[in-house]
Motif scaffolding. Structure first.
Motif, PDB file in Angstrom:
ATOM      1  N   TYR A   1       0.818  -1.216   0.000  1.00 15.93           N
ATOM      2  CA  TYR A   1       0.000   0.000   0.000  1.00 15.93           C
ATOM      3  C   TYR A   1       0.849   1.261   0.000  1.00 15.93           C
ATOM      4  O   TYR A   1       0.605   2.194  -0.766  1.00 15.93           O
ATOM      5  CB  TYR A   1      -0.934  -0.005   1.218  1.00 15.93           C
ATOM      6  CG  TYR A   1      -2.019   1.055   1.140  1.00 15.93           C
ATOM      7  CD1 TYR A   1      -3.270   0.739   0.642  1.00 15.93           C
ATOM      8  CD2 TYR A   1      -1.786   2.368   1.546  1.00 15.93           C
ATOM      9  CE1 TYR A   1      -4.272   1.701   0.552  1.00 15.93           C
ATOM     10  CE2 TYR A   1      -2.771   3.342   1.460  1.00 15.93           C
ATOM     11  CZ  TYR A   1      -4.010   3.001   0.962  1.00 15.93           C
ATOM     12  OH  TYR A   1      -4.984   3.972   0.863  1.00 15.93           O
ATOM     13  N   GLU A   2       1.853   1.315   0.868  1.00 16.03           N
ATOM     14  CA  GLU A   2       2.691   2.507   0.989  1.00 16.03           C
ATOM     15  C   GLU A   2       3.946   2.440   0.128  1.00 16.03           C
ATOM     16  O   GLU A   2       4.719   3.386   0.075  1.00 16.03           O
ATOM     17  CB  GLU A   2       3.112   2.706   2.450  1.00 16.03           C
ATOM     18  CG  GLU A   2       1.960   2.972   3.421  1.00 16.03           C
ATOM     19  CD  GLU A   2       1.418   4.389   3.304  1.00 16.03           C
ATOM     20  OE1 GLU A   2       1.849   5.118   2.399  1.00 16.03           O
ATOM     21  OE2 GLU A   2       0.552   4.763   4.113  1.00 16.03           O
ATOM     22  N   ASN A   3       4.140   1.263  -0.524  1.00 16.16           N
ATOM     23  CA  ASN A   3       5.340   1.032  -1.329  1.00 16.16           C
ATOM     24  C   ASN A   3       6.615   1.141  -0.491  1.00 16.16           C
ATOM     25  O   ASN A   3       7.658   1.582  -0.961  1.00 16.16           O
ATOM     26  CB  ASN A   3       5.419   2.005  -2.502  1.00 16.16           C
ATOM     27  CG  ASN A   3       6.291   1.456  -3.618  1.00 16.16           C
ATOM     28  OD1 ASN A   3       6.246   0.273  -3.938  1.00 16.16           O
ATOM     29  ND2 ASN A   3       7.123   2.308  -4.182  1.00 16.16           N
ATOM     30  N   TYR A   4       6.541   0.761   0.772  1.00 20.52           N
ATOM     31  CA  TYR A   4       7.721   0.736   1.628  1.00 20.52           C
ATOM     32  C   TYR A   4       8.594  -0.461   1.278  1.00 20.52           C
ATOM     33  O   TYR A   4       8.100  -1.495   0.814  1.00 20.52           O
ATOM     34  CB  TYR A   4       7.321   0.597   3.101  1.00 20.52           C
ATOM     35  CG  TYR A   4       6.718   1.822   3.741  1.00 20.52           C
ATOM     36  CD1 TYR A   4       6.904   3.093   3.211  1.00 20.52           C
ATOM     37  CD2 TYR A   4       5.960   1.710   4.899  1.00 20.52           C
ATOM     38  CE1 TYR A   4       6.345   4.208   3.816  1.00 20.52           C
ATOM     39  CE2 TYR A   4       5.391   2.822   5.508  1.00 20.52           C
ATOM     40  CZ  TYR A   4       5.592   4.067   4.955  1.00 20.52           C
ATOM     41  OH  TYR A   4       5.032   5.170   5.553  1.00 20.52           O
ATOM     42  N   SER A   5       9.887  -0.326   1.532  1.00 21.38           N
ATOM     43  CA  SER A   5      10.745  -1.507   1.546  1.00 21.38           C
ATOM     44  C   SER A   5      10.434  -2.269   2.827  1.00 21.38           C
ATOM     45  O   SER A   5       9.752  -1.754   3.726  1.00 21.38           O
ATOM     46  CB  SER A   5      12.215  -1.096   1.525  1.00 21.38           C
ATOM     47  OG  SER A   5      12.544  -0.424   2.741  1.00 21.38           O
ATOM     48  N   PHE A   6      10.949  -3.494   2.941  1.00 22.98           N
ATOM     49  CA  PHE A   6      10.699  -4.272   4.155  1.00 22.98           C
ATOM     50  C   PHE A   6      11.249  -3.527   5.377  1.00 22.98           C
ATOM     51  O   PHE A   6      10.595  -3.445   6.419  1.00 22.98           O
ATOM     52  CB  PHE A   6      11.337  -5.657   4.035  1.00 22.98           C
ATOM     53  CG  PHE A   6      11.067  -6.551   5.217  1.00 22.98           C
ATOM     54  CD1 PHE A   6       9.819  -7.112   5.404  1.00 22.98           C
ATOM     55  CD2 PHE A   6      12.053  -6.805   6.164  1.00 22.98           C
ATOM     56  CE1 PHE A   6       9.548  -7.926   6.497  1.00 22.98           C
ATOM     57  CE2 PHE A   6      11.796  -7.609   7.260  1.00 22.98           C
ATOM     58  CZ  PHE A   6      10.539  -8.182   7.426  1.00 22.98           C
ATOM     59  N   GLN A   7      12.447  -2.964   5.239  1.00 19.14           N
ATOM     60  CA  GLN A   7      13.063  -2.244   6.358  1.00 19.14           C
ATOM     61  C   GLN A   7      12.230  -1.027   6.760  1.00 19.14           C
ATOM     62  O   GLN A   7      12.052  -0.739   7.948  1.00 19.14           O
ATOM     63  CB  GLN A   7      14.492  -1.811   5.993  1.00 19.14           C
ATOM     64  CG  GLN A   7      15.508  -2.936   5.963  1.00 19.14           C
ATOM     65  CD  GLN A   7      15.380  -3.796   4.730  1.00 19.14           C
ATOM     66  OE1 GLN A   7      14.737  -3.402   3.762  1.00 19.14           O
ATOM     67  NE2 GLN A   7      15.987  -4.977   4.762  1.00 19.14           N
ATOM     68  N   GLU A   8      11.686  -0.316   5.750  1.00 16.20           N
ATOM     69  CA  GLU A   8      10.862   0.860   6.044  1.00 16.20           C
ATOM     70  C   GLU A   8       9.573   0.457   6.754  1.00 16.20           C
ATOM     71  O   GLU A   8       9.105   1.160   7.651  1.00 16.20           O
ATOM     72  CB  GLU A   8      10.548   1.609   4.746  1.00 16.20           C
ATOM     73  CG  GLU A   8      11.729   2.368   4.172  1.00 16.20           C
ATOM     74  CD  GLU A   8      11.462   2.913   2.784  1.00 16.20           C
ATOM     75  OE1 GLU A   8      12.137   3.866   2.383  1.00 16.20           O
ATOM     76  OE2 GLU A   8      10.587   2.374   2.087  1.00 16.20           O
ATOM     77  N   ALA A   9       9.009  -0.690   6.363  1.00 18.64           N
ATOM     78  CA  ALA A   9       7.791  -1.177   7.024  1.00 18.64           C
ATOM     79  C   ALA A   9       8.070  -1.517   8.485  1.00 18.64           C
ATOM     80  O   ALA A   9       7.279  -1.201   9.375  1.00 18.64           O
ATOM     81  CB  ALA A   9       7.246  -2.404   6.285  1.00 18.64           C
ATOM     82  N   VAL A  10       9.227  -2.162   8.734  1.00 15.19           N
ATOM     83  CA  VAL A  10       9.614  -2.491  10.110  1.00 15.19           C
ATOM     84  C   VAL A  10       9.758  -1.203  10.930  1.00 15.19           C
ATOM     85  O   VAL A  10       9.263  -1.106  12.059  1.00 15.19           O
ATOM     86  CB  VAL A  10      10.924  -3.300  10.143  1.00 15.19           C
ATOM     87  CG1 VAL A  10      11.409  -3.492  11.584  1.00 15.19           C
ATOM     88  CG2 VAL A  10      10.737  -4.659   9.482  1.00 15.19           C
ATOM     89  N   GLN A  11      10.420  -0.214  10.351  1.00 11.80           N
ATOM     90  CA  GLN A  11      10.655   1.042  11.070  1.00 11.80           C
ATOM     91  C   GLN A  11       9.349   1.771  11.363  1.00 11.80           C
ATOM     92  O   GLN A  11       9.144   2.298  12.456  1.00 11.80           O
ATOM     93  CB  GLN A  11      11.596   1.923  10.241  1.00 11.80           C
ATOM     94  CG  GLN A  11      13.022   1.394  10.187  1.00 11.80           C
ATOM     95  CD  GLN A  11      13.824   1.970   9.027  1.00 11.80           C
ATOM     96  OE1 GLN A  11      13.353   2.857   8.302  1.00 11.80           O
ATOM     97  NE2 GLN A  11      15.026   1.455   8.821  1.00 11.80           N
ATOM     98  N   PHE A  12       8.442   1.788  10.386  1.00 14.71           N
ATOM     99  CA  PHE A  12       7.151   2.463  10.571  1.00 14.71           C
ATOM    100  C   PHE A  12       6.361   1.799  11.701  1.00 14.71           C
ATOM    101  O   PHE A  12       5.830   2.475  12.589  1.00 14.71           O
ATOM    102  CB  PHE A  12       6.349   2.421   9.274  1.00 14.71           C
ATOM    103  CG  PHE A  12       4.950   2.972   9.400  1.00 14.71           C
ATOM    104  CD1 PHE A  12       4.706   4.328   9.270  1.00 14.71           C
ATOM    105  CD2 PHE A  12       3.880   2.123   9.662  1.00 14.71           C
ATOM    106  CE1 PHE A  12       3.410   4.841   9.401  1.00 14.71           C
ATOM    107  CE2 PHE A  12       2.590   2.627   9.795  1.00 14.71           C
ATOM    108  CZ  PHE A  12       2.362   3.989   9.664  1.00 14.71           C
ATOM    109  N   LEU A  13       6.287   0.471  11.676  1.00 10.41           N
ATOM    110  CA  LEU A  13       5.494  -0.247  12.676  1.00 10.41           C
ATOM    111  C   LEU A  13       6.159  -0.213  14.049  1.00 10.41           C
ATOM    112  O   LEU A  13       5.475  -0.210  15.075  1.00 10.41           O
ATOM    113  CB  LEU A  13       5.271  -1.693  12.226  1.00 10.41           C
ATOM    114  CG  LEU A  13       4.323  -1.842  11.030  1.00 10.41           C
ATOM    115  CD1 LEU A  13       4.308  -3.280  10.535  1.00 10.41           C
ATOM    116  CD2 LEU A  13       2.910  -1.387  11.382  1.00 10.41           C
ATOM    117  N   ALA A  14       7.496  -0.187  14.067  1.00 13.73           N
ATOM    118  CA  ALA A  14       8.204  -0.084  15.348  1.00 13.73           C
ATOM    119  C   ALA A  14       7.878   1.243  16.011  1.00 13.73           C
ATOM    120  O   ALA A  14       7.596   1.302  17.218  1.00 13.73           O
ATOM    121  CB  ALA A  14       9.705  -0.222  15.133  1.00 13.73           C
ATOM    122  N   GLU A  15       7.880   2.308  15.219  1.00 11.31           N
ATOM    123  CA  GLU A  15       7.545   3.632  15.770  1.00 11.31           C
ATOM    124  C   GLU A  15       6.088   3.654  16.240  1.00 11.31           C
ATOM    125  O   GLU A  15       5.776   4.198  17.298  1.00 11.31           O
ATOM    126  CB  GLU A  15       7.773   4.700  14.707  1.00 11.31           C
ATOM    127  CG  GLU A  15       7.556   6.117  15.209  1.00 11.31           C
ATOM    128  CD  GLU A  15       7.896   7.179  14.165  1.00 11.31           C
ATOM    129  OE1 GLU A  15       7.476   8.325  14.350  1.00 11.31           O
ATOM    130  OE2 GLU A  15       8.560   6.828  13.166  1.00 11.31           O
TER     131      GLU A  15
END
Length: 591
Positions: A75-89
Motif C-alpha cells: 500500500y505505501e510502497n515501503y521496503s521491508f526495512q521501512e515497514a519495520v521502522q514504521f510499525l516499530a515507531e
C-alpha cells in the motif's frame, strides 16, 4: 539495516493487523474475519479479508495477501526495512541503531538538512501566495480554475518578485549559504551576488512518495524566461527517478496511471477526480521513470499534448514503457491541446469516455507512421506495410506478435497470412530470430499435471493451518519433504516446526520472506479456496483424496530421482510406499 528475527517478530506482534489495516480500509466483521473493499483493485463487493487469528489479509478477488508488513509494502510502497521502522515507531518498539561510516553519516545528515530546508521553503512559498504580495500568483491559479482545496493539497505557493526574499528568511532561520546552494534554492555569482533561484513565480513543490518536499517547479508570472524553471539535481532530487503527483497517485485504486506532460495537467486531472495522474519533471521520460511506475501499475495512459512535440514525446515514451513491461495507450485530446484544456471545455465525463476509447500504443505509432507515406498509392502503402512488418517482427513472443499481425491486418485491410509472411521476410532480412516454436502438447499436459499437484499442496497447507486435528492425524504420513522443492517446502518446514513447538502462527512464517511477490504467494498457500462441501463426509473424502494425491506425487518424484546404488534412498522409498498404503486405509475426520 538488518534486523534480527526476534525484533521483526516483536514489531509484528505489537501491531494487530486489523487495527493497522482499519486505518486504510473500512472493515466490517463477518464471522471470525473482517471484510472490506480491496485497496489493491477496483471492486464493488468486498472480497478483501483480514484475519485477527491468523494476523494475515487476503483478497479472494486479486490474490493480494500477506501479513502487516506485506500490507505496508504494497500500500505505501515501503521496503521491508521501512515497514519495520514504521510499525516499530507505531508500537513504541526501539530498534537497534545502524552503525554508519563517517562518510555515510555525513551523507545522511546532509539529506536530512536538505529535506528540512525544502520543507521550510515550501511553507514560506505557500504563506506568500496567501499574502497581499502573492496576489498575482493567486489570480493566476484562480484563472486556471483551481480550487482552494487543490491549492492546499498540492502545497502551491508563490515566490516574491524580490529576488532575495527566501534567502533572507532562511538565513534568519540559521542556514548557511552552502546548504542553501546545495538545496538548489539560491545561486551565487560575482555580478548579482546571492539571489533566490526562484522569484516572481507560482511555485509547485515536488514531493517524493513519502510526501517529503525534494524540489520545486516554478511558473514565471509575465513574459520572463524560462517559462518553467525546475530545481537542479541535488542529493535528494533526481528528476529522472521522480514523478510529479506520485505521492498522491500511488494510493489510487485504479490499475493504471495517467501520464501527463505538465504540473497543471496533473492538478487539473486530480481536481476532476482522476487521482492517478502523474508527470515527468521537466525532462524527457526515462527508464528510471518507467521502473518507478512499474512498482505501482502495469498500464499507462499517455495524455501528452496533441501537438507535434507531444506526439513525438509519446512515441519516445512508448518503447521505454514496453521495455519495463508496461502497456501503453494513447488518449486523444483533440480538438484541445492538453487534459487541462479538455476538461475545462468538455468536463470529466467526456474525458472518462476518451479513456475508454484510448488507442493502443503500437497501433497509434503506426497511425503516426502512416503520415510519412502516400497511403493513397499502391507504392506508398506497400512501403508502409514493409516498415510495419519490420516493427511487428520486433515482438519476441509469438502469440503477442500474431495478435498484433491480426489487428494490423484488420485495420489496414490486408490478408493475415500475407502479412505474416511479410513479417517473417522482414525478420530474416533484419537478421532477427525466427518465430518461437510452439510447445508440444505433451509439455502442456505435463504443465497441467504440475499445476494440479501444486493446487493440492496449497489446499493441504490451508487445511493444516485451519485445523490442528488434521495435522495430528496425517503428520505421521505427510512430511515437509512431500511438498514441492522451494517456497512450498520451506513453508511446510516452518509450519511443522511451529506445530512441534505448540505455536501455530502463519503471520510469523511470513517474516522469513521479504519479497512482496513471495509474501503474496505464501499468503495464497494459507487462503486457498476449498470447494463448497456441505457434509462432513464430503469434506473427509476430499481431504483424503488431497492427502493421497500429495503423497503419491512425492513418491513418483523420489522414484524418478532414485539411483540404484542409493540403498538408503531405496529404504525411504519403500517406507513412503507403505505410508501411502496406510493412508489409503486411514479414516481422516474433519472437525
Amino acid at each position: 539495516m538488518y534486523y534480527s528475527d526476534e525484533i521483526i517478530e516483536e514489531v509484528r506482534a505489537r501491531n494487530d493487523i486489523v487495527d493497522v489495516i482499519s486505518g486504510y480500509v473500512k472493515l466490517q466483521k463477518k464471522g471470525n474475519s473482517y471484510f472490506g473493499l480491496c485497496p489493491f483493485h477496483n471492486e464493488k463487493s468486498p472480497s478483501f479479508s483480514v484475519s485477527r487469528q491468523k494476523q494475515m489479509y487476503y483478497c479472494f478477488g486479486c490474490g493480494a495477501g500477506g501479513n502487516v508488513y506485506t500490507f505496508l509494502m504494497e500500500y505505501e510502497n515501503y521496503s521491508f526495512q521501512e515497514a519495520v521502522q514504521f510499525l516499530a515507531e507505531r508500537a513504541g518498539v526501539e530498534l537497534p541503531k545502524e552503525e554508519y561510516s563517517k562518510e555515510a553519516k555525513a551523507r545522511a545528515d546532509l539529506k536530512s538538512v536538505l529535506l528540512e530546508v525544502n520543507k521550510l521553503a515550501a511553507q514560506y512559498y505557500y504563506a506568500q501566495l496567501k499574502a497581499p504580495q502573492g496576489a498575482a500568483g493567486l489570480k493566476y491559479l484562480k484563472d486556471r480554475q483551481l480550487s482552494d482545496g487543490m491549492i492546499r493539497a498540492f502545497g502551491l505557493g508563490y515566490s516574491n518578485k524580490y529576488s532575495d526574499d527566501l534567502y533572507r528568511y532562511l538565513k534568519k532561520k540559521g542556514y548557511q549559504d552552502e546548504i542553501l546552494v546545495k538545496a538548489g534554492l539560491i545561486a551565487v555569482d560575482e555580478r548579482q551576488g546571492v539571489y533566490d533561484k526562484f522569484w516572481n513565480r507560482v511555485m509547485f513543490p515536488i514531493m517524493d512518495v513519502n510526501n517529503r518536499v525534494i524540489g520545486f517547479g516554478g511558473r514565471v508570472m509575465g513574459d520572463g524566461k524560462p517559462k518553467y524553471l525546475n530545481s537542479q539535481e541535488t542529493p535528494i532530487f533526481d528528476k529522472s527517478r521522480n514523478l510529479y503527483g506520485l505521492n498522491r497517485a500511488r494510493t489510487s485504486r485504479k490499475p493504471y496511471f495517467l501520464l501527463c506532460e505538465g504540473y497543471m495537467d496533473v492538478i487539473a486531472l486530480h481536481q476532476a477526480g482522476f487521482n492517478n495522474a502523474v508527470a515527468s519533471l521537466g525532462t524527457a521520460f526515462t527508464g528510471g521513470h518507467a521502473s518507478l511506475i512499474k512498482r505501482y501499475v502495469n498500464e499507462v495512459y499517455l495524455t501528452y499534448d496533441s501537438d507535434d512535440a507531444g506526439t513525438r514525446a509519446a512515441l519516445r515514451a512508448m518503447p521505454i514503457l514496453k521495455e519495463a513491461g508496461i502497456t501503453a495507450k494513447i488518449i486523444r485530446m483533440e480538438p484541445y491541446k492538453d487534459p487541462d484544456e479538455f476538461i475545462k471545455n468538455l468536463g470529466a465525463e467526456a474525458f472518462e469516455e476518451r479513456i475508454g476509447k484510448a488507442r493502443n500504443g503500437f497501433m497509434y505509432s503506426l497511425e503516426v507512421l502512416g503520415r510519412d507515406y502516400d497511403m493513397g498509392s499502391p507504392e506508398g502503402k506497400t512501403e508502409f506495410m514493409k516498415e510495419t512488418a519490420r516493427r511487428l517482427a520486433g515482438f519476441e513472443e509469438e502469440i503477442e506478435r500474431n495478435y498484433y499481425i491480426e489487428a494490423v491486418a484488420k485495420e489496414y485491410r490486408v490478408g493475415f497470412e500475407e502479412l505474416k509472411k511479410l513479417v517473417v521476410k522482414m525478420a530474416v532480412q533484419a537478421g532477427m530470430a525466427a518465430p518461437a516454436a510452439r510447445p508440444k502438447s505433451g509439455n502442456v499436459k505435463e504443465r497441467g499435471k504440475e499445476d494440479g499437484i501444486k493446487t493440492s499442496q496449497k489446499i493441504l497447507l490451508t487445511w493444516l493451518i485451519e485445523d490442528e486435528g488434521i495435522f495430528s492425524q496425517i503428520s505421521r504420513y505427510i512430511v515437509p519433504e512431500d511438498f514441492s522443492d522451494g517456497l512450498y517446502r520451506t513453508v511446510a518446514l516452518l509450519l511443522y516446526e511451529q506445530y512441534g513447538n505448540g505455536e501455530v502462527n502463519p503471520a510469523k512464517i511470513m517474516n522469513h520472506f521479504t519479497d512482496e511477490g513471495e509474501h503474496r504467494e505464501v499468503a495464497s498457500l494459507f487462503h486457498t479456496k476449498i470447494r463448497e462441501l456441505t457434509t462432513p463426509q464430503e469434506q473427509e473424502k476430499a481431504l483424503k483424496e488431497t492427502v493421497v494425491r500429495v503423497k503419491s506425487h512425492s513418491i513418483e518424484e523420489a522414484g524418478r530421482n532414485w539411483e540404484v546404488s542409493d540403498l538408503e534412498g531405496m529404504e525411504r522409498l519403500m517406507k513412503a510406499k507403505r505410508d501411502l498404503q496406510n493412508l489409503q486405509k486411514l479414516h481422516i475426520s474433519v472437525n
